[in-house]
Design a protein around this motif. Sequence first.
Motif, PDB file in Angstrom:
ATOM      1  N   LEU A  99       0.836  -1.202   0.000  1.00  0.00           N
ATOM      2  CA  LEU A  99       0.000   0.000   0.000  1.00  0.00           C
ATOM      3  C   LEU A  99       0.870   1.251   0.000  1.00  0.00           C
ATOM      4  O   LEU A  99       0.626   2.198  -0.754  1.00  0.00           O
ATOM      5  CB  LEU A  99      -0.903   0.010   1.230  1.00  0.00           C
ATOM      6  CG  LEU A  99      -2.252  -0.690   1.096  1.00  0.00           C
ATOM      7  CD1 LEU A  99      -2.937  -0.753   2.438  1.00  0.00           C
ATOM      8  CD2 LEU A  99      -3.129   0.049   0.109  1.00  0.00           C
ATOM      9  N   LEU A 100       1.902   1.231   0.838  1.00  0.00           N
ATOM     10  CA  LEU A 100       2.814   2.378   0.888  1.00  0.00           C
ATOM     11  C   LEU A 100       3.474   2.599  -0.466  1.00  0.00           C
ATOM     12  O   LEU A 100       3.584   3.732  -0.947  1.00  0.00           O
ATOM     13  CB  LEU A 100       3.892   2.142   1.936  1.00  0.00           C
ATOM     14  CG  LEU A 100       3.545   2.546   3.361  1.00  0.00           C
ATOM     15  CD1 LEU A 100       4.616   2.073   4.317  1.00  0.00           C
ATOM     16  CD2 LEU A 100       3.419   4.065   3.436  1.00  0.00           C
ATOM     17  N   LEU A 160       2.308   1.752  -3.337  1.00  0.00           N
ATOM     18  CA  LEU A 160       1.312   2.248  -4.290  1.00  0.00           C
ATOM     19  C   LEU A 160       1.170   3.761  -4.175  1.00  0.00           C
ATOM     20  O   LEU A 160       1.142   4.480  -5.175  1.00  0.00           O
ATOM     21  CB  LEU A 160      -0.030   1.568  -4.021  1.00  0.00           C
ATOM     22  CG  LEU A 160      -1.131   1.833  -5.042  1.00  0.00           C
ATOM     23  CD1 LEU A 160      -0.805   1.122  -6.342  1.00  0.00           C
ATOM     24  CD2 LEU A 160      -2.476   1.365  -4.521  1.00  0.00           C
ATOM     25  N   ALA A 161       1.128   4.243  -2.922  1.00  0.00           N
ATOM     26  CA  ALA A 161       1.005   5.685  -2.711  1.00  0.00           C
ATOM     27  C   ALA A 161       2.242   6.401  -3.245  1.00  0.00           C
ATOM     28  O   ALA A 161       2.136   7.413  -3.947  1.00  0.00           O
ATOM     29  CB  ALA A 161       0.812   5.976  -1.230  1.00  0.00           C
ATOM     30  N   ALA A 170       2.410   6.526  -7.050  1.00  0.00           N
ATOM     31  CA  ALA A 170       1.459   7.402  -7.732  1.00  0.00           C
ATOM     32  C   ALA A 170       1.978   8.837  -7.807  1.00  0.00           C
ATOM     33  O   ALA A 170       1.511   9.622  -8.628  1.00  0.00           O
ATOM     34  CB  ALA A 170       0.114   7.368  -7.011  1.00  0.00           C
ATOM     35  N   ILE A 171       2.955   9.163  -6.960  1.00  0.00           N
ATOM     36  CA  ILE A 171       3.395  10.563  -6.894  1.00  0.00           C
ATOM     37  C   ILE A 171       4.023  11.087  -8.199  1.00  0.00           C
ATOM     38  O   ILE A 171       3.606  12.128  -8.696  1.00  0.00           O
ATOM     39  CB  ILE A 171       4.344  10.785  -5.694  1.00  0.00           C
ATOM     40  CG1 ILE A 171       3.571  10.575  -4.395  1.00  0.00           C
ATOM     41  CG2 ILE A 171       4.947  12.188  -5.719  1.00  0.00           C
ATOM     42  CD1 ILE A 171       4.419  10.665  -3.155  1.00  0.00           C
ATOM     43  N   PHE A 226       4.359   0.161 -11.974  1.00  0.00           N
ATOM     44  CA  PHE A 226       3.153   0.536 -11.243  1.00  0.00           C
ATOM     45  C   PHE A 226       2.142  -0.606 -11.296  1.00  0.00           C
ATOM     46  O   PHE A 226       1.525  -0.961 -10.289  1.00  0.00           O
ATOM     47  CB  PHE A 226       2.559   1.820 -11.826  1.00  0.00           C
ATOM     48  CG  PHE A 226       1.498   2.435 -10.959  1.00  0.00           C
ATOM     49  CD1 PHE A 226       1.826   3.138  -9.820  1.00  0.00           C
ATOM     50  CD2 PHE A 226       0.161   2.299 -11.289  1.00  0.00           C
ATOM     51  CE1 PHE A 226       0.858   3.688  -9.010  1.00  0.00           C
ATOM     52  CE2 PHE A 226      -0.817   2.853 -10.486  1.00  0.00           C
ATOM     53  CZ  PHE A 226      -0.467   3.551  -9.348  1.00  0.00           C
TER      54      PHE A 226
END
Lengths: 573, 360
Positions: free
Chosen positions: A64-65, A67-68, A71-72, A115
């Motif tokens: 999850l981390l 993924l965040a 996305a940046i 990604f």
Amino acid sequence: MSKTTPDAPAESGAPDDQDLGAAGSQLSTAPTDTLASVPGLGVIGWARWFWRQLTSMRVALLLLLLLALGAIPGSLIPQSGSDETKVAEFRAAHETLAQLYDRLGLFHVYSSVWFSAIYILLFVSLIGCIVPRTWQFVGQLRGRPPGAPKRLTRLPAYTTWRTDAEPEQVREAALALLKKRRFRAHLAGDAVAAEKGYLREIGNLAFHIALIVMLVAFAWGQLFKTEGNKLVVEGDGFSNTLTQYDDFKSGTLFSTDDLTPFSFSLKDFTGTYETSGPNKGTPRTYQAALTYSVGAYGKGKKKSVVKVNHPLEIGESKVYLTAHGYAPVVTVRDGKGDIVYSDAVPLLPLDSNVTSSGVVKVLDGYRNAKGVGEQLAFQAFFLPSYVKGMETASTFPALRNPVLNLAPYHGDLGVNSGIPQSVYQLDTTHMKEFKDSKGLQLRSNLKPGDTMTLPDGAGSITYEGTKEWANFQITQQPGSDWALVGSFGAIFGLAASLFIQRRRVWVRATRGADGVTVVEMAGLGRSESAKVPEELGDLAGILYDQAPGASGPENDSATSPDPHVVPAEGAEK
Amino acid sequence: MTLAAATNENLASISNTLIYSAMAVYTLAFFAYIAEWLFGSRSKVGRTAAALTADARARAAGPAVTVKKNGGTAVLERPKVVVRATAGARDVPDGPGAHGGDEQGDMYGRIAVSLTALAFLVELGGVIARAASVERAPWGNMYEFNITFSTVAVGVYLTLLALKKNVRWLGLFLITSVLLDLGLAVTVLYTASDQLVPALHSYWLYIHVSTAILCGAVFYVGAVTTILYLFKDSYENKLATGGKPGAFANSVMDRLPASASLDKFAYRVNAAVFPLWTFTIIAGAIWAGDAWGRYWGWDPKETWAFITWVAYACYLHARATAGWKGRKAAYLALIAFGCWLFNYYGVNIFVSGKHSYAGV
Ligand code: HEM
């Protein structure tokens, strides 16, 4: 003396299992994170180890981390999916950096390999997490709440009193009370064991499943979606077949048969604008009045108004209004006065005041003064609100004082060379300018009704009036209903999972050494919620009324005062 | 100029006056909170230290009194529930709040809350007048967003107080940042009132933006609590390991709730709005679907809403993962709020995208 910190052993929110035995176990279906030991021998051992790692909470958290984080860059670097021109500008400005970005897929982050790898791993982990949790939960539903631990005093909420009622009586009353309160309760030994709030787990599983539904729906939509554009001038129409589109994109699995059959025509476009103040010229409304019909044969016309936020929905297709502009109507005559061209010519807006440009192209039918077949072109520049002295830009977006500026050419437009040409651009390599009497390029401003005469009997062009055009984006995105269902499922699942407490209550009634019945009640929640003691107090109050306190010496009393004593509900009367 | 336009200009200037008045009253409230803390410092609290340094065996003896005699008569009271921290958590009582049990401090605290409530009403009036002057919801640009945001944040605080939650200690920290927010709004971000461009005409706008503001306000309360938790937690750690914190730290920290309570409160606040934040993003997607012809296009604003969402999901997961509870989870919560802030300020200012017409 050992130092205790909040992140000491207690796993999955429940108190130490050592303390509570089976009582605290399985209060959730969260996987316990045993730090996986060194894998056993062989491929299978490794595979199992890898799988256990992938489906652990720790790795889910890590993914999850990631993924965040992943996305940046997509929000800071121009993306080819949304703004191709910005990407081109960036490439031009930073050549070496652009090469690096290309290699890392940073111009299309959200479809890049890395990604995709993150979210695919995340979703594999999610499925690997949901399946065993679901079975575990079904097992918990089939089984019964675990019996009372030996020492109820160790639980987070506890109360006790002595009563003259018989222990059996107390247990029966407790069982009835808990069942009435919709606890799953049963008698186990000398105590009643009860549990409530299973909806929390159902909600949590539903939420994670809904995430999968959403992802599948998005993927489905990507594979089958279509998106195309069509510019329509007032009075003209469109029917939904591939050939009618100005441009068209579709997902890999799309086939032409999937296009919803319908057609529409644009009756009228209306734009209104702020007429004064600092935001003068800012658009206020855009709307396109359409008549449309569903089906291949255009029967049964219906009316509809498409606005910026209100697409027309026909089956799975949606028709959006995305742009608008002006299309001056012109009539071109040859030297003999015969009409060789008469049409509305859509021009492209250049700025927010809809200064527009484009080309009028007369491809065939024209003969020059000598009777030789030629092609004509007029470079067109259009100002919907012309103010004298402001020759290069319109002063307002609406048609206040329209002026059409034309510069005529003749020769060969080169449209037969096989190279596709934009209808808005003029290739002048084989074209000659018409000259005015001073030998300069002929160019003049026309008002509606004005005519420009070409020199030496070459004909004329008349600016008859102005129509408006609208650009429609027609999209078809199957699966969006499922995405919507999934997202609302996710919200409700999440709400259930976060707002509902799963908790256990035990009531023990035993005969004490002096023959008086001792009632003990304890509650355990998954997290330390204030609700658990409150509810326990409430239940204790009711049970106390049925099995009132006995008088006599109380030797259980401890001496140290505890600031955390919460009065049972209704105890203050 | 038309009559309607004149009324609108009147309303707009009334709104400005109200916003400035609200700032004045907030400033008074700010001083009252300061007074509460100052007078509170006269009292000696020392509960945390007492709990953490008391003989460990006494605490391990188990729960306390369960049944008590009632004033001489033989009749017993109803049973009382004994609450006990779960294994692994520290058993420290909550501090008494900023006033520290000092009567005068308490009085100033009450004055501060009353002033806050008054300023809230005045500011709310300013927001409503602004909305009336532009004939739409008051969040068409960042100025309006800021004044609405701080109103809602204070509203959340007052609502928690009205629900008898123990949150008065938040007051000083909250009002300080509200003043900063309003100062920024009236100086840097001020935009003359105006109507919306067509893309912003949609009832989904009302749903999406109002929930976004509410979520932001609640996340904000959660973030402030999380920061206080981090301070209080290291204070408790220091005491537990025999350290001697300074007098100022002692005075301030002892009056705050226990770190476990702060942590729990922050979690509850964040968890409570997380579903609403999820809904906000979905409502935004539905609106984007209507306005731009696609539900999700990885526009910077959308991307950062997603990042914020994933960051809060991380936080919630961390709380359920052994070894990540406590401080690590708290850092995640702060990062998540940082993402929210960046989405709100950073994206509007530094990144261009479809959302940038919101007018900095
Ligand atoms: C797509 C990514 C995911 C998202 C956005 C997500 C989100 C969430 C959220 C918001 C919660 C909070 C609900 C609560 O605290 O009860 C939660 C809980 C939970 N998630 Fe996930 N999750 C994801 C993937 C996973 C994966 C891969 C696993 C499996 C390892 C997992 C296992 C769990 C468990 C066991 C809980 C319950 C924790 C508890 O009982 O407190 N999640 N998830």
